[in-house]
Design a protein around this motif. Structure first.
Motif, PDB file in Angstrom:
ATOM      1  N   GLY A  51       0.808  -1.210   0.000  1.00 55.53           N
ATOM      2  CA  GLY A  51       0.000   0.000   0.000  1.00 55.53           C
ATOM      3  C   GLY A  51       0.842   1.261   0.000  1.00 55.53           C
ATOM      4  O   GLY A  51       1.935   1.302  -0.540  1.00 55.53           O
ATOM      5  N   LEU A  52       0.328   2.293   0.619  1.00 56.13           N
ATOM      6  CA  LEU A  52       0.972   3.591   0.613  1.00 56.13           C
ATOM      7  C   LEU A  52       1.768   3.828   1.889  1.00 56.13           C
ATOM      8  O   LEU A  52       1.437   3.314   2.943  1.00 56.13           O
ATOM      9  CB  LEU A  52      -0.086   4.696   0.476  1.00 56.13           C
ATOM     10  N   ARG A  53       2.822   4.637   1.757  1.00 55.02           N
ATOM     11  CA  ARG A  53       3.624   5.063   2.896  1.00 55.02           C
ATOM     12  C   ARG A  53       3.711   6.578   2.906  1.00 55.02           C
ATOM     13  O   ARG A  53       3.518   7.230   1.889  1.00 55.02           O
ATOM     14  CB  ARG A  53       5.025   4.453   2.813  1.00 55.02           C
ATOM     15  N   LEU A  54       4.033   7.133   4.055  1.00 54.13           N
ATOM     16  CA  LEU A  54       4.094   8.583   4.229  1.00 54.13           C
ATOM     17  C   LEU A  54       5.542   9.046   4.286  1.00 54.13           C
ATOM     18  O   LEU A  54       6.356   8.492   5.017  1.00 54.13           O
ATOM     19  CB  LEU A  54       3.378   8.969   5.534  1.00 54.13           C
ATOM     20  N   ILE A  55       5.873  10.082   3.491  1.00 54.61           N
ATOM     21  CA  ILE A  55       7.144  10.775   3.637  1.00 54.61           C
ATOM     22  C   ILE A  55       6.836  12.265   3.692  1.00 54.61           C
ATOM     23  O   ILE A  55       5.689  12.686   3.505  1.00 54.61           O
ATOM     24  CB  ILE A  55       8.145  10.472   2.502  1.00 54.61           C
ATOM     25  N   GLN A  56       7.844  13.067   3.953  1.00 51.61           N
ATOM     26  CA  GLN A  56       7.673  14.513   4.052  1.00 51.61           C
ATOM     27  C   GLN A  56       8.073  15.171   2.743  1.00 51.61           C
ATOM     28  O   GLN A  56       9.165  14.958   2.231  1.00 51.61           O
ATOM     29  CB  GLN A  56       8.503  15.067   5.199  1.00 51.61           C
ATOM     30  N   SER A  57       7.171  15.969   2.194  1.00 50.94           N
ATOM     31  CA  SER A  57       7.458  16.711   0.974  1.00 50.94           C
ATOM     32  C   SER A  57       8.457  17.821   1.277  1.00 50.94           C
ATOM     33  O   SER A  57       8.612  18.222   2.435  1.00 50.94           O
ATOM     34  CB  SER A  57       6.147  17.278   0.431  1.00 50.94           C
ATOM     35  N   PRO A  58       9.138  18.363   0.260  1.00 45.53           N
ATOM     36  CA  PRO A  58      10.083  19.461   0.516  1.00 45.53           C
ATOM     37  C   PRO A  58       9.470  20.660   1.227  1.00 45.53           C
ATOM     38  O   PRO A  58      10.180  21.397   1.915  1.00 45.53           O
ATOM     39  CB  PRO A  58      10.552  19.836  -0.900  1.00 45.53           C
ATOM     40  N   ASP A  59       8.160  20.876   1.097  1.00 42.71           N
ATOM     41  CA  ASP A  59       7.512  21.991   1.786  1.00 42.71           C
ATOM     42  C   ASP A  59       6.838  21.561   3.082  1.00 42.71           C
ATOM     43  O   ASP A  59       5.948  22.252   3.585  1.00 42.71           O
ATOM     44  CB  ASP A  59       6.501  22.673   0.867  1.00 42.71           C
ATOM     45  N   LYS A 103      14.462  20.811  -1.190  1.00 41.06           N
ATOM     46  CA  LYS A 103      14.299  21.318  -2.550  1.00 41.06           C
ATOM     47  C   LYS A 103      13.635  20.334  -3.505  1.00 41.06           C
ATOM     48  O   LYS A 103      13.044  20.749  -4.509  1.00 41.06           O
ATOM     49  CB  LYS A 103      15.659  21.729  -3.131  1.00 41.06           C
ATOM     50  N   GLU A 104      13.723  19.036  -3.257  1.00 38.90           N
ATOM     51  CA  GLU A 104      13.251  18.098  -4.263  1.00 38.90           C
ATOM     52  C   GLU A 104      12.873  16.747  -3.672  1.00 38.90           C
ATOM     53  O   GLU A 104      13.208  16.421  -2.530  1.00 38.90           O
ATOM     54  CB  GLU A 104      14.314  17.900  -5.344  1.00 38.90           C
ATOM     55  N   ILE A 105      12.148  15.976  -4.492  1.00 38.95           N
ATOM     56  CA  ILE A 105      11.780  14.596  -4.198  1.00 38.95           C
ATOM     57  C   ILE A 105      12.526  13.720  -5.192  1.00 38.95           C
ATOM     58  O   ILE A 105      12.526  14.003  -6.400  1.00 38.95           O
ATOM     59  CB  ILE A 105      10.261  14.386  -4.373  1.00 38.95           C
ATOM     60  N   VAL A 106      13.168  12.668  -4.721  1.00 36.38           N
ATOM     61  CA  VAL A 106      13.896  11.767  -5.604  1.00 36.38           C
ATOM     62  C   VAL A 106      13.332  10.365  -5.439  1.00 36.38           C
ATOM     63  O   VAL A 106      13.270   9.843  -4.324  1.00 36.38           O
ATOM     64  CB  VAL A 106      15.411  11.773  -5.313  1.00 36.38           C
TER      65      VAL A 106
END
Length: 201
Positions: A51-59, A103-106
């Motif tokens: 399923g889905l997991r949570l990460i923190q966006s650059p903002d 600054k970014e998501i990789v």
């Protein structure tokens, strides 16, 4: 779990919402652990990939990542501070690894269409670059301004590659040492990259 930009936290997980479906739930709490709100997402059904997991966006906003049915593609779902969906991207990738900086998501993953992919996005989901290197790291990695530092536990190697997949440097650990140790964690501390190992002898 990830932090918000006001000292609180987003907590994300899955639960059984009926006999045939698994739902996802996002909870936001303040810096003292008081619940601010709860949002359920019954339309995101996980497959065997978790399923889905949570990460923190650059903002600092929540970003959900994972492979879900029925397409079995990688989905990126960006949420606002109230848990509403800002945007969603469906990508023809198998489950890989993802990380973010201010600054970014990789996203690094094998492609379902063949080959490998290193995908860089900004906080709004705009593609900064997309390359198809011959090799991709699927272990822990650290994003840097000029590339990715990672570990390869199978080959007992730490290395750095640019965003095109070219190896900039590599360091192979002593084979006798790694007969009794495994990679544990890779972190970036200011100007130092730290490779942590656990002795298992």
């Amino acid at each position: 779990m990830s932090c918000d930009n006001k000292g609180g936290y987003y907590i994300f997980g899955r639960y059984s919402c009926n006999y045939t479906m698994t739902c996802h739930r996002l909870i936001r709490v303040d810096s003292n652990g008081n619940k601010l709100w709860t949002r359920d997402y019954p339309n995101f059904q996980p497959t065997n990939y978790g399923g889905l997991r949570l990460i923190q966006s650059p903002d600092s906003l929540p970003l959900l990542y994972g492979i879900i049915s029925p397409s079995e593609e990688t989905h990126l779902v960006k949420l606002d501070e109230n848990g509403s969906i800002l945007w969603r991207k469906d990508l023809p990738l198998w489950s890989g690894v993802i990380n973010s900086t201010p600054k970014e998501i990789v996203l690094i993953a094998p492609s379902r269409l063949g080959g490998n992919t290193i995908l860089r996005l900004d906080a709004n989901g705009n593609i900064l670059s997309q390359t198809s290197p011959p090799y991709i790291p699927l272990d822990d990695f650290v994003i840097e301004t000029d590339g990715i530092t990672s570990t390869d536990g199978f080959n007992q190697t730490a290395f750095k590659m640019d965003f095109n997949g070219q190896i900039l440097w590599s360091y192979k650990f002593d084979s006798d040492f790694f007969l009794t140790a495994v990679f544990d964690r890779l972190v970036k501390l200011k100007t130092q990259v730290i490779f942590s190992v656990i002795l298992i002898s």
